[in-house]
Design a protein around this motif. Structure first.
Motif, PDB file in Angstrom:
ATOM      1  N   LEU A  92      34.275  58.681  42.116  1.00  0.00           N
ATOM      2  CA  LEU A  92      33.593  57.893  41.095  1.00  0.00           C
ATOM      3  C   LEU A  92      32.330  58.606  40.649  1.00  0.00           C
ATOM      4  O   LEU A  92      31.671  59.274  41.444  1.00  0.00           O
ATOM      5  N   PRO A  93      31.950  58.486  39.392  1.00  0.00           N
ATOM      6  CA  PRO A  93      30.712  59.106  38.915  1.00  0.00           C
ATOM      7  C   PRO A  93      29.506  58.656  39.726  1.00  0.00           C
ATOM      8  O   PRO A  93      29.361  57.475  40.034  1.00  0.00           O
ATOM      9  N   TRP A  94      28.659  59.621  40.119  1.00  0.00           N
ATOM     10  CA  TRP A  94      27.398  59.339  40.810  1.00  0.00           C
ATOM     11  C   TRP A  94      27.601  58.599  42.133  1.00  0.00           C
ATOM     12  O   TRP A  94      26.729  57.881  42.589  1.00  0.00           O
ATOM     13  N   ASN A  95      28.774  58.725  42.748  1.00  0.00           N
ATOM     14  CA  ASN A  95      29.073  57.995  43.985  1.00  0.00           C
ATOM     15  C   ASN A  95      28.916  56.485  43.808  1.00  0.00           C
ATOM     16  O   ASN A  95      28.494  55.760  44.717  1.00  0.00           O
ATOM     17  N   THR A  96      29.270  56.018  42.632  1.00  0.00           N
ATOM     18  CA  THR A  96      29.183  54.591  42.318  1.00  0.00           C
ATOM     19  C   THR A  96      29.931  53.759  43.363  1.00  0.00           C
ATOM     20  O   THR A  96      31.000  54.136  43.834  1.00  0.00           O
ATOM     21  N   GLY A  97      29.358  52.608  43.697  1.00  0.00           N
ATOM     22  CA  GLY A  97      29.997  51.714  44.649  1.00  0.00           C
ATOM     23  C   GLY A  97      31.064  50.861  44.003  1.00  0.00           C
ATOM     24  O   GLY A  97      30.916  50.411  42.859  1.00  0.00           O
ATOM     25  N   TYR A  98      32.153  50.653  44.729  1.00  0.00           N
ATOM     26  CA  TYR A  98      33.248  49.829  44.210  1.00  0.00           C
ATOM     27  C   TYR A  98      33.911  49.083  45.362  1.00  0.00           C
ATOM     28  O   TYR A  98      34.122  49.645  46.444  1.00  0.00           O
ATOM     29  N   ALA A  99      34.260  47.819  45.119  1.00  0.00           N
ATOM     30  CA  ALA A  99      35.032  47.037  46.079  1.00  0.00           C
ATOM     31  C   ALA A  99      35.820  45.977  45.320  1.00  0.00           C
ATOM     32  O   ALA A  99      35.379  45.489  44.271  1.00  0.00           O
ATOM     33  N   GLU A 100      36.980  45.619  45.857  1.00  0.00           N
ATOM     34  CA  GLU A 100      37.807  44.597  45.232  1.00  0.00           C
ATOM     35  C   GLU A 100      38.569  43.834  46.295  1.00  0.00           C
ATOM     36  O   GLU A 100      38.756  44.305  47.426  1.00  0.00           O
ATOM     37  N   VAL A 101      39.034  42.631  45.925  1.00  0.00           N
ATOM     38  CA  VAL A 101      39.872  41.842  46.817  1.00  0.00           C
ATOM     39  C   VAL A 101      40.807  40.995  45.962  1.00  0.00           C
ATOM     40  O   VAL A 101      40.442  40.553  44.858  1.00  0.00           O
ATOM     41  N   ILE A 102      42.019  40.790  46.449  1.00  0.00           N
ATOM     42  CA  ILE A 102      43.000  39.977  45.729  1.00  0.00           C
ATOM     43  C   ILE A 102      42.682  38.495  45.895  1.00  0.00           C
ATOM     44  O   ILE A 102      41.923  38.097  46.788  1.00  0.00           O
ATOM     45  N   ASN A 103      43.239  37.692  45.039  1.00  0.00           N
ATOM     46  CA  ASN A 103      43.006  36.244  45.077  1.00  0.00           C
ATOM     47  C   ASN A 103      43.697  35.598  46.291  1.00  0.00           C
ATOM     48  O   ASN A 103      44.453  36.248  47.011  1.00  0.00           O
ATOM     49  N   GLY A 104      43.436  34.326  46.471  1.00  0.00           N
ATOM     50  CA  GLY A 104      43.972  33.606  47.624  1.00  0.00           C
ATOM     51  C   GLY A 104      45.335  32.999  47.404  1.00  0.00           C
ATOM     52  O   GLY A 104      45.692  32.020  48.069  1.00  0.00           O
ATOM     53  N   GLY A 105      46.130  33.559  46.491  1.00  0.00           N
ATOM     54  CA  GLY A 105      47.481  33.060  46.262  1.00  0.00           C
ATOM     55  C   GLY A 105      47.715  32.507  44.872  1.00  0.00           C
ATOM     56  O   GLY A 105      48.788  32.005  44.555  1.00  0.00           O
ATOM     57  N   LYS A 106      46.712  32.619  44.020  1.00  0.00           N
ATOM     58  CA  LYS A 106      46.819  32.084  42.653  1.00  0.00           C
ATOM     59  C   LYS A 106      47.866  32.831  41.841  1.00  0.00           C
ATOM     60  O   LYS A 106      48.627  32.234  41.083  1.00  0.00           O
ATOM     61  N   THR A 107      47.903  34.151  41.975  1.00  0.00           N
ATOM     62  CA  THR A 107      48.883  34.980  41.272  1.00  0.00           C
ATOM     63  C   THR A 107      49.449  36.013  42.248  1.00  0.00           C
ATOM     64  O   THR A 107      48.847  36.305  43.281  1.00  0.00           O
ATOM     65  N   ARG A 108      50.579  36.579  41.900  1.00  0.00           N
ATOM     66  CA  ARG A 108      51.271  37.503  42.804  1.00  0.00           C
ATOM     67  C   ARG A 108      50.448  38.759  43.065  1.00  0.00           C
ATOM     68  O   ARG A 108      50.402  39.266  44.175  1.00  0.00           O
TER      69      ARG A 108
END
Length: 508
Positions: A92-108
């Motif tokens: 990622l540019p400039w060692n940008t921070g990134y994190a993600e998580v999937i929903n609790g069952g709302k969509t596949r």
């Protein structure tokens, strides 16, 4: 049909002759498949066999996560909801921070998408040569070596009713932006070197940008126009390509563009961007919801009442109107009103309101909770033929932050996140979490921004308890997809506008 498709695409992507060939190829996405294939029957007439549409882009997670197809499947666990971060932050540019998580069952699948990249524009300037020919005619000008204009681009796209629109925006929106910046590259010079003279249309020797416009347009307005045009064209391209590809749903779009010493944040929807600077929190976007855009929606309905069918009323009431209210006075407001007034209720007022509900439960035509974004071209009110798209806008709101106005440190960042995070955290909460996280790391630690993004996602996702996903204080946590970026500001702001023309922005 193929001819109609070509005509639509040409309309959407017109004036692309100056775009580099590789950008054209990626924007076009290759040859589109026809929806129908003609076959000759016995009587020589033409029958059409329907062909199933394929996805415009295969579902993946952001490229910088470096996940294989099998890993995407494994990590999409709605019960565990693992927080995903990049294996290698230098992607990622400039060692940008990134994190993600999937929903609790709302969509596949996780319907959020994100992108981060650098690109460059090469601007050609014209130099006036002050020599005179034997006939007494001055020489005109010659090209100077191209100058690099470095740009850094970040995007968060929150999909709904499918991931197709968010995937398409992730792959293509920045190419539209590049095209529009490419078109104005010669006008993006923040200052003219003293030793160069530029020609005006009257061949005078006063210093000017080249080519000279009819009126002096600020650089900010040019870049804002590039972003606004790109959002519109992206929306139109989704519409055109839905004729040949399967592109599901719609998405909000939040984009950050670093160029010429400034940050431009363009937002359409309810994702948010906020600057955290020396423990100060500066909003860089506002949410576009049915409530925040009530008057715009009501104005559309007032000008085109047929869009409401026979099901909805554009008027907003202080409380839900019932049959018992007929003949009584109740407080209401219309498109031309910011305050409230009384109206005597009649039979027409019993229709369902155009905008109904409070807070996150507010909906346009009882269907959608955002009023701006990309896609949603086929979205209808359930059980009717009433289309939502006439009320939804792809136009972004653009805010500008001059990076040169402040001496930024390694702890000053831009946070970009989808609404799954902001459903739980205030912008002040996010600022405190990020500041605390960054202070626990060495300033030279390349993982510090990813750790801050991870802390943001953890705080909004919470932990799974007997009564569901809960925050640290046992409040209800977010069950939505969550995406968070933490982007350091000092890496771009330490370049002056003039230096940003010539210095490259390395990823590390």
């Amino acid at each position: 049909m193929l001819a109609r498709f070509r005509q639509a695409v040409n309309t959407v992507l017109g004036n692309m002759q100056n775009l580099p060939q590789q950008l054209q190829n990626r924007l076009n996405g290759g040859a589109a498949k026809q929806q129908q294939t003609p076959t000759a029957s016995d009587d020589s007439s033409v029958d059409y066999v329907e062909i199933e549409k394929v996805d415009k882009f295969q579902y993946t997670r952001p490229e910088f996560l470096q996940l294989s197809f099998e890993e995407v499947e494994v990590t999409a666990d709605h019960h565990v909801r693992p927080i995903l971060v990049p294996r290698d932050v230098s992607k990622l540019p400039w060692n940008t921070g990134y994190a993600e998580v999937i929903n609790g069952g709302k969509t596949r699948c996780n319907e959020d998408q994100a992108i981060a990249c650098h690109f460059k524009l090469k601007a050609k300037l014209m130099e006036q040569i002050n020599t005179t020919s034997p006939e007494g005619v001055e020489a005109t000008c010659t090209e100077i070596e191209p100058i690099d204009i470095s740009c850094s681009y970040f995007g968060v796209f929150d999909g709904h009713a499918g991931s197709g629109a968010a995937l398409t925006a992730r792959h293509l929106l920045h190419l539209h932006i590049q095209q529009h910046l490419w078109d104005i590259q010669e006008l993006l010079q923040p200052q003219i070197p003293e030793d160069l003279n530029y020609l005006s249309r009257s061949d005078s020797k006063r210093r000017q940008k080249w080519p000279l416009n009819e009126r002096d347009i600020p650089i900010d307005s040019l870049i804002i126009g590039a972003l606004e045009s790109s959002f519109h064209e992206m929306d139109e391209q989704i519409l055109a390509e839905k004729r040949s590809y399967h592109i599901s749903g719609g998405c909000t779009a939040l984009v950050a563009l670093f160029i010429l010493g400034k940050l431009y944040v363009a937002n359409a929807g309810d994702s948010r961007a906020v600057i955290c600077r020396n423990k100060e929190v500066i909003p860089m976007s506002s949410d576009h919801t049915p409530l925040s855009e009530r008057r715009r929606l009501q104005t559309i309905a007032k000008l085109h009442p047929s869009l409401l069918g026979d099901e909805f009323s554009r008027l907003e009431y202080q409380k839900r109107i019932g049959r018992k209210d007929i003949g009584r006075k109740r407080l209401y407001r219309d498109a031309h009103m910011t305050g409230w007034a009384y109206k005597t209720i009649d039979e027409e007022d019993l229709k369902f309101p155009l905008v109904y509900g409070d807070g996150k439960k507010a909906r346009v035509l009882a269907t959608i909770g955002v009023s701006r974004g990309l896609g949603d071209h086929n979205l209808k009110v359930h059980g009717t033929d009433i289309m939502l798209k006439p009320f939804l806008s792809s136009m972004p709101e653009v805010n500008i932050y001059d990076l040169g106005d402040y001496d930024h440190t390694e702890n000053d960042v831009l946070i970009m996140a989808s609404d799954g995070l902001w459903d739980v955290l205030t912008i002040e909460d996010a600022g405190r979490i990020v500041s605390k996280s960054l202070e626990s790391f060495s300033r030279n630690d390349h993982n510090r921004y990813t750790s801050a993004a991870q802390d943001l996602v953890m705080a909004s996702r919470g932990i799974l308890r007997e009564n569901g996903w809960r925050t640290k204080s046992n409040a209800l946590a977010s069950g939505d997809d969550i995406t968070a970026m933490v982007i350091p500001l000092y890496r771009h702001s330490m370049l002056s506008p003039q230096n940003s023309l010539t210095e490259s922005h390395d990823a590390v």
